[in-house]
Design a protein around this motif. Structure first.
Motif, PDB file in Angstrom:
ATOM      1  N   PHE A  82    -128.127 -24.663  64.967  1.00  0.00           N
ATOM      2  CA  PHE A  82    -127.240 -25.543  65.845  1.00  0.00           C
ATOM      3  C   PHE A  82    -126.202 -24.628  66.693  1.00  0.00           C
ATOM      4  O   PHE A  82    -125.683 -23.627  65.898  1.00  0.00           O
ATOM      5  CB  PHE A  82    -126.672 -26.913  65.043  1.00  0.00           C
ATOM      6  N   GLN A  83    -125.644 -25.159  67.552  1.00  0.00           N
ATOM      7  CA  GLN A  83    -124.629 -24.243  68.497  1.00  0.00           C
ATOM      8  C   GLN A  83    -123.849 -25.517  69.171  1.00  0.00           C
ATOM      9  O   GLN A  83    -124.314 -26.286  69.700  1.00  0.00           O
ATOM     10  CB  GLN A  83    -125.425 -23.263  69.269  1.00  0.00           C
ATOM     11  N   SER A  84    -122.659 -24.995  68.975  1.00  0.00           N
ATOM     12  CA  SER A  84    -121.707 -26.080  70.023  1.00  0.00           C
ATOM     13  C   SER A  84    -121.727 -25.671  71.352  1.00  0.00           C
ATOM     14  O   SER A  84    -122.240 -24.599  71.791  1.00  0.00           O
ATOM     15  CB  SER A  84    -120.261 -25.839  69.230  1.00  0.00           C
ATOM     16  N   GLU A  85    -120.753 -26.464  72.104  1.00  0.00           N
ATOM     17  CA  GLU A  85    -120.248 -25.700  73.532  1.00  0.00           C
ATOM     18  C   GLU A  85    -119.638 -24.943  73.406  1.00  0.00           C
ATOM     19  O   GLU A  85    -118.762 -24.481  72.297  1.00  0.00           O
ATOM     20  CB  GLU A  85    -119.722 -26.872  74.264  1.00  0.00           C
ATOM     21  N   SER A  86    -119.424 -23.979  74.203  1.00  0.00           N
ATOM     22  CA  SER A  86    -118.290 -22.846  74.244  1.00  0.00           C
ATOM     23  C   SER A  86    -116.983 -23.399  75.106  1.00  0.00           C
ATOM     24  O   SER A  86    -117.142 -24.225  75.872  1.00  0.00           O
ATOM     25  CB  SER A  86    -118.760 -21.646  75.340  1.00  0.00           C
ATOM     26  N   ALA A  87    -115.940 -23.328  74.269  1.00  0.00           N
ATOM     27  CA  ALA A  87    -114.672 -24.298  74.777  1.00  0.00           C
ATOM     28  C   ALA A  87    -113.519 -23.149  74.348  1.00  0.00           C
ATOM     29  O   ALA A  87    -113.481 -22.481  73.560  1.00  0.00           O
ATOM     30  CB  ALA A  87    -114.672 -25.436  74.276  1.00  0.00           C
ATOM     31  N   GLY A  88    -112.300 -23.666  75.232  1.00  0.00           N
ATOM     32  CA  GLY A  88    -111.299 -22.914  74.883  1.00  0.00           C
ATOM     33  C   GLY A  88    -110.084 -23.872  74.119  1.00  0.00           C
ATOM     34  O   GLY A  88    -109.396 -23.250  73.424  1.00  0.00           O
ATOM     35  N   SER A  89    -110.283 -25.109  74.564  1.00  0.00           N
ATOM     36  CA  SER A  89    -109.163 -25.960  73.945  1.00  0.00           C
ATOM     37  C   SER A  89    -109.795 -27.551  73.914  1.00  0.00           C
ATOM     38  O   SER A  89    -110.727 -27.677  74.574  1.00  0.00           O
ATOM     39  CB  SER A  89    -107.822 -25.786  74.154  1.00  0.00           C
ATOM     40  N   PHE A  90    -108.997 -28.377  73.253  1.00  0.00           N
ATOM     41  CA  PHE A  90    -109.147 -29.727  73.359  1.00  0.00           C
ATOM     42  C   PHE A  90    -110.784 -30.307  73.099  1.00  0.00           C
ATOM     43  O   PHE A  90    -111.162 -30.787  73.854  1.00  0.00           O
ATOM     44  CB  PHE A  90    -108.862 -30.419  74.605  1.00  0.00           C
ATOM     45  N   TYR A  91    -111.350 -29.334  71.952  1.00  0.00           N
ATOM     46  CA  TYR A  91    -112.779 -29.700  71.822  1.00  0.00           C
ATOM     47  C   TYR A  91    -112.692 -29.748  70.091  1.00  0.00           C
ATOM     48  O   TYR A  91    -112.258 -29.094  69.463  1.00  0.00           O
ATOM     49  CB  TYR A  91    -113.519 -28.670  72.333  1.00  0.00           C
ATOM     50  N   SER A  92    -113.858 -30.504  69.835  1.00  0.00           N
ATOM     51  CA  SER A  92    -114.472 -30.367  68.495  1.00  0.00           C
ATOM     52  C   SER A  92    -115.881 -30.628  68.375  1.00  0.00           C
ATOM     53  O   SER A  92    -116.525 -31.274  69.160  1.00  0.00           O
ATOM     54  CB  SER A  92    -113.491 -31.405  67.493  1.00  0.00           C
ATOM     55  N   TYR A  93    -116.467 -30.278  67.248  1.00  0.00           N
ATOM     56  CA  TYR A  93    -117.880 -30.086  67.138  1.00  0.00           C
ATOM     57  C   TYR A  93    -118.053 -30.395  65.513  1.00  0.00           C
ATOM     58  O   TYR A  93    -117.490 -29.858  64.714  1.00  0.00           O
ATOM     59  CB  TYR A  93    -118.392 -28.557  67.185  1.00  0.00           C
ATOM     60  N   LYS A  94    -119.091 -31.206  65.323  1.00  0.00           N
ATOM     61  CA  LYS A  94    -119.455 -31.584  63.972  1.00  0.00           C
ATOM     62  C   LYS A  94    -120.809 -31.568  63.646  1.00  0.00           C
ATOM     63  O   LYS A  94    -121.644 -31.693  64.332  1.00  0.00           O
ATOM     64  CB  LYS A  94    -119.273 -33.276  64.012  1.00  0.00           C
ATOM     65  N   GLN A  95    -121.054 -31.081  62.253  1.00  0.00           N
ATOM     66  CA  GLN A  95    -122.373 -30.942  61.743  1.00  0.00           C
ATOM     67  C   GLN A  95    -122.372 -31.518  60.463  1.00  0.00           C
ATOM     68  O   GLN A  95    -121.501 -31.220  59.649  1.00  0.00           O
ATOM     69  CB  GLN A  95    -122.750 -29.530  61.672  1.00  0.00           C
ATOM     70  N   LYS A  96    -123.429 -32.211  60.104  1.00  0.00           N
ATOM     71  CA  LYS A  96    -123.686 -32.718  58.537  1.00  0.00           C
ATOM     72  C   LYS A  96    -124.662 -31.813  57.909  1.00  0.00           C
ATOM     73  O   LYS A  96    -125.801 -31.388  58.543  1.00  0.00           O
ATOM     74  CB  LYS A  96    -124.454 -34.169  58.361  1.00  0.00           C
ATOM     75  N   LEU A  97    -124.417 -31.250  57.215  1.00  0.00           N
ATOM     76  CA  LEU A  97    -124.847 -30.349  56.177  1.00  0.00           C
ATOM     77  C   LEU A  97    -125.893 -30.745  55.106  1.00  0.00           C
ATOM     78  O   LEU A  97    -125.112 -30.999  54.000  1.00  0.00           O
ATOM     79  CB  LEU A  97    -124.186 -28.920  55.787  1.00  0.00           C
ATOM     80  N   LYS A  98    -127.016 -31.043  55.256  1.00  0.00           N
ATOM     81  CA  LYS A  98    -127.830 -31.572  54.198  1.00  0.00           C
ATOM     82  C   LYS A  98    -128.670 -30.874  53.125  1.00  0.00           C
ATOM     83  O   LYS A  98    -128.922 -31.380  52.189  1.00  0.00           O
ATOM     84  CB  LYS A  98    -128.717 -32.753  54.788  1.00  0.00           C
ATOM     85  N   VAL A  99    -128.747 -29.783  53.635  1.00  0.00           N
ATOM     86  CA  VAL A  99    -129.832 -28.938  52.857  1.00  0.00           C
ATOM     87  C   VAL A  99    -128.711 -27.923  52.047  1.00  0.00           C
ATOM     88  O   VAL A  99    -127.921 -27.015  52.775  1.00  0.00           O
ATOM     89  CB  VAL A  99    -130.728 -28.033  53.728  1.00  0.00           C
ATOM     90  N   PRO A 100    -128.972 -28.076  50.539  1.00  0.00           N
ATOM     91  CA  PRO A 100    -128.380 -26.744  50.015  1.00  0.00           C
ATOM     92  C   PRO A 100    -128.411 -25.352  50.123  1.00  0.00           C
ATOM     93  O   PRO A 100    -129.680 -25.223  50.791  1.00  0.00           O
ATOM     94  CB  PRO A 100    -128.830 -26.935  48.512  1.00  0.00           C
ATOM     95  N   GLY A 101    -127.638 -24.428  50.329  1.00  0.00           N
ATOM     96  CA  GLY A 101    -127.778 -23.161  50.472  1.00  0.00           C
ATOM     97  C   GLY A 101    -126.553 -22.468  51.179  1.00  0.00           C
ATOM     98  O   GLY A 101    -125.720 -23.186  51.219  1.00  0.00           O
ATOM     99  N   GLU A 102    -126.735 -21.277  51.734  1.00  0.00           N
ATOM    100  CA  GLU A 102    -125.672 -20.720  52.487  1.00  0.00           C
ATOM    101  C   GLU A 102    -125.924 -20.716  54.012  1.00  0.00           C
ATOM    102  O   GLU A 102    -127.007 -20.440  54.464  1.00  0.00           O
ATOM    103  CB  GLU A 102    -125.775 -19.112  52.169  1.00  0.00           C
TER     104      GLU A 102
END
Ligand SMILES: [Cu+2]
Length: 122
Positions: A82-102
């Motif tokens: 997964f990859q977020s947008e490139s941003a400088g400010s006023f931004y947030s990005y979410k991911q749900k991590l369902k698979v165990p591991g690193e």
């Protein structure tokens, strides 16, 4: 008399085995919500350990800064990058991590210095 004692020992042994099996079968804890701060040029924290199914939110600052992104560089087997947008400010990005591991996360604009690791427990 001898038979009764044997039965009691057997029952006690079974109870012990059952009690020991319960915590393992129940698995890890509940999903959590964690926030990772994005700064120039680092993630904070750089190491996180969370329960399976947790949601990670990367939060950019509310002030103008350098441009950053979030890329899953290497994850557990079967997990799509997964990859977020490139941003400088006023931004947030979410991911749900369902698979165990690193999960190894990098900023593609500062990949030498800006990285973090998330360990998802079973
Ligand atoms: Cu960066």
């Amino acid at each position: 008399m001898k038979q009764t004692r044997l039965t009691i020992v057997l029952v006690a042994g079974l109870t012990l085995a059952t009690a020991a099996a319960v915590p393992a079968a129940a698995g890890g804890g509940k999903p959590q919500k964690k926030t990772v701060k994005i700064a120039d040029n680092y993630y904070s924290p750089t190491k996180l350990a969370v329960n399976k199914g947790s949601t990670i939110t990367w939060k950019w600052p509310d002030t103008t800064g350098d441009t950053h992104d979030v890329l899953l560089d290497k994850g557990p087997k079967g997990v799509k990058k997964f990859q977020s947008e490139s941003a400088g400010s006023f931004y947030s990005y979410k991911q749900k991590l369902k698979v165990p591991g690193e999960y190894k996360i990098i900023c593609t604009l500062h990949e030498q210095e800006m990285k973090m690791t998330i360990r998802v427990r079973k």
